[in-house]
Design an enzyme around this catalytic site. Structure first.
Site, PDB file in Angstrom:
ATOM      1  N   HIS A 201      -3.424  -2.227   2.681  1.00  0.00           N
ATOM      2  CA  HIS A 201      -3.283  -0.958   3.762  1.00  0.00           C
ATOM      3  C   HIS A 201      -4.467  -0.843   3.981  1.00  0.00           C
ATOM      4  O   HIS A 201      -4.838  -0.123   5.156  1.00  0.00           O
ATOM      5  CB  HIS A 201      -3.391   0.476   2.387  1.00  0.00           C
ATOM      6  CG  HIS A 201      -1.597   0.206   1.914  1.00  0.00           C
ATOM      7  ND1 HIS A 201      -1.487  -0.078   1.290  1.00  0.00           N
ATOM      8  CD2 HIS A 201      -0.574   0.648   2.986  1.00  0.00           C
ATOM      9  CE1 HIS A 201       0.100  -0.073   0.758  1.00  0.00           C
ATOM     10  NE2 HIS A 201       0.257   0.565   1.865  1.00  0.00           N
ATOM     11  N   CYS A 519       9.612   0.338   9.163  1.00  0.00           N
ATOM     12  CA  CYS A 519       8.267   0.183   9.043  1.00  0.00           C
ATOM     13  C   CYS A 519       7.497   0.456   8.735  1.00  0.00           C
ATOM     14  O   CYS A 519       5.949   1.039   8.392  1.00  0.00           O
ATOM     15  CB  CYS A 519       8.447   2.038   8.672  1.00  0.00           C
ATOM     16  SG  CYS A 519       8.682   2.293   6.688  1.00  0.00           S
TER      17      CYS A 519
HETATM   18  C1  PEP Z   1       5.512  -1.057   3.990  1.00  0.00           C
HETATM   19  O1  PEP Z   1       5.701  -1.538   2.731  1.00  0.00           O
HETATM   20  O2  PEP Z   1       6.780  -1.522   4.675  1.00  0.00           O
HETATM   21  C2  PEP Z   1       6.235   0.205   4.390  1.00  0.00           C
HETATM   22  C3  PEP Z   1       6.177   0.187   5.472  1.00  0.00           C
HETATM   23  O3  PEP Z   1       4.581   1.135   3.388  1.00  0.00           O
HETATM   24  P1  PEP Z   1       3.803   0.887   3.015  1.00  0.00           P
HETATM   25  O4  PEP Z   1       2.556  -0.456   3.894  1.00  0.00           O
HETATM   26  O5  PEP Z   1       2.507   1.685   3.053  1.00  0.00           O
HETATM   27  O6  PEP Z   1       3.020   0.374   1.585  1.00  0.00           O
END
Ligand code: PEP
Ligand code: MG
Length: 589
Positions: A201, A519
């Protein structure tokens, strides 16, 4: 001497600037430039803090009971001596006077310089004095924070706006995702960390800042010194420290080229994303805070496909945002989108996004050995039903101001689906009872656990749409921690198992007439554009800064030809190579 450090490329482009080393524990120290007229005031703040700490240490000394060991008084004397030593406060003043750093930043910059000097000492006794300097600086920082509490809002100013200053790049061992947020509008034009994977993240927030970044560069914060000139090549994942004049010129050229490319792409911002064969594709934005919404529109997004609401919950000392505060945040994003859809994901706390800033040891203690497999995302929400309903009410209320969709992260069990809908029904009932307005909203699930992808048809009976979180889907399918640079080379989005799960989810959702989007970071990575189009995907959600580049790929793609390739791609042992040739137009479609 020039050296190179290799890491993982996170965010494109080239940054050239002076290194600002920040210890991970001090990343949350405010970093801002002060105007020339504030230099004396800032030095006065430092002087005030030094005097207050000196008085505190003197009185501690006086209060020492007579039976206290002699070493304690000696230690306080060492701290007092360090406090008055020119190499600490004197040199800190220079950072303020010459560089216009605020006092806290100047102190932590000088601490980094001194820490290096102590680390390099041969004498063990002297080397151990580093901890004393750190403690003295901690006291000074606490004093500065206390003395200033509440009455000075730091002027956030981009380095490039500050006439006469060199651009700056941040170098740290690690930066927590929540701490990265404070750099979103800050002075840094690039950053490097020792740890982290491409889809950690921290890397995701860096990418959303659209500045060149390299993570997982292992030794970077040890090899780079405060104030070194650094080139960050965010395309190659290379960091060059103190480059020669020739290398520097080469990178300046590359930097100009990528700025030109950016300006060229910029013209595509408001062109509709339609493929050569006339297929319209929806390009949505991923955002972290409501303040990002206007930028998303500006970049040409036709909605928000992922609002990571957990960033509203982090680093608040355990105090969670209440219904009103959340409602206002969601409403602001919805209003900014002017009628376009905003997909709000319920809180995804856990794994590498803890509520609190914790050391790895504390994290393990609080969240178990495998936090990514622990009480995370919807599991945490269902374990805190009051908090969950409060968030659902806040989101539902925002629906009175525009088009809202709710997205549930990390569902893996049908039992969770049942509990989610029960919580939603109760939240609606509570709003009805309170006479609060809301409108019907679509409810979707993140498909990011292999179990959910395998039984996608069963999940789709309950949800209006799904959004594929490829970052986690890859992590959980391949058993590779997405935030661990030691296994980053095994984190392979092209792995045939990942492709099968993606294909299965997209095909099934299309067949059942449900919305499906991606996403995860794959959606904003041009290497996967043709692949996802070939699988039948028509909705992509990504950082706003990636929209134009992905759109350019769409405008040149023919989905009929791509779709015909799918059986071959799924059967291939080298799908990446195959798709590269396709994208380059070197295979017969
Ligand atoms: C993912 O896991 O691809 C996602 C979009 O959520 P995050 O990156 O916030 O875990
Ligand atoms: Mg995820």
């Amino acid at each position: 001497m020039s050296i190179q450090v290799f890491g993982l490329p996170v965010s494109r482009g080239v940054a050239i600037g002076r290194a600002v080393l920040v210890a991970s524990s001090r990343v949350d120290v405010a970093h801002y430039f002060i105007g020339a007229d504030r230099v004396e005031h800032e030095i006065e703040r430092l002087r005030g803090a030094r005097n207050a700490v000196a008085a505190e240490l003197e009185s501690l000394k006086l209060e020492l009971p007579s039976e206290a060991p002699h070493e304690l008084a000696a230690l306080l004397d060492v701290h007092l001596m360090l406090l008055h030593d020119e190499s600490l406060t004197g040199a800190t003043k220079l950072w303020i006077r010459d560089r216009h750093y605020n006092a806290e930043w100047a102190l932590s910059a000088q601490l980094e310089v001194l820490a290096r000097q102590f680390d390099e000492m041969d004498d063990l006794y002297l080397r151990e004095r580093k901890a004393d300097v750190e403690q003295v600086v901690e006291r000074l920082l606490r004093e500065l924070a206390g003395a200033d509490a509440g009455h000075f809002v730091p002027p956030v100013q981009a380095a490039r706006d500050f006439a006469g200053e060199d651009p700056l790049v941040l170098v740290a061992n690690d930066v927590a995702p929540a701490d990265m947020m404070q750099f979103k509008r800050s002075v840094f034009t690039g950053f490097v960390t020792d740890v982290g994977g491409r889809t950690s993240h921290t890397a995701i927030v860096a990418r959303s800042m659209d500045i060149p970044a390299v993570v997982g560069a292992r030794e970077a914060s040890r090899l780079i010194r405060q104030d070194d000139w650094v080139v960050i090549d965010g395309d190659a994942g290379v960091v060059i420290v103190n480059p020669s004049a020739i290398v520097l010129e080469e990178y300046r050229f590359k930097q100009r080229q990528s700025e030109l490319e950016r300006a060229r792409l910029d013209r595509l911002r408001h062109t509709p994303a339609v493929t050569l064969d006339g297929q319209a594709v929806e390009l949505l934005a991923n955002i972290e805070l409501p303040g990002d919404a206007a930028g998303a529109l500006d970049a040409g997004a036709v909605g928000v496909g992922l609002f990571r609401s957990e960033f509203l919950f982090m680093n608040r000392g355990g105090d969670l945002p209440g219904e009103e505060e959340q409602f206002e945040a969601y409403r602001d994003a919805v209003v900014a989108l002017q009628g376009l859809p905003v997909t709000i994901r319920t809180v995804d706390i856990g794994a590498d996004k803890p509520l609190e800033r914790l050391s790895p040891q504390e994290l393990r203690h609080e969240h178990g050995l495998n936090p990514a497999l622990g009480l995370r995302a919807i599991r945490w929400s269902l374990a805190e039903p009051g908090m969950f309903r409060q968030q659902l009410r806040a989101i539902l209320r925002a629906s009175a101001y525009g088009k809202v969709k709710i997205l549930i992260p990390m569902v893996a069990q049908l039992g969770e689906v049942k509990l989610v809908f029960e919580a939603l029904a109760r939240a609606r009932q509570q709003l009805d009872d309170a006479g609060r307005a809301y409108t019907p909203v679509e409810v979707g699930a993140m498909i990011e656990v292999p179990a959910a992808a395998v039984m996608i048809d069963r999940f789709l009976r309950h949800f209006d749409f799904v959004s594929i979180g490829t970052n986690d889907l890859i992590q959980y399918t391949l058993a590779i921690d997405r935030a661990d640079e030691a296994v980053a080379h095994l984190y392979d989005p092209w792995h045939p198992a990942v492709l099968q799960l993606l294909h299965r989810t997209i095909t099934c959702a299309n067949a059942m007439g449900r919305g499906v989007s991606v996403c995860g970071e794959m959606a904003g990575d041009a290497a996967f554009t043709e692949l996802l189009l070939a699988m039948g995907l028509r909705s992509f959600s990504m950082h706003p800064a990636r929209i134009a580049a992905i759109k350019q790929r769409m405008l040149r793609a023919d989905t009929r030809l791509l779709a015909a390739l799918m059986p071959q791609v799924l059967d291939s042992d080298a799908p990446a190579e195959l798709m590269r040739l396709v994208a380059a137009g070197r295979t017969a479609h």
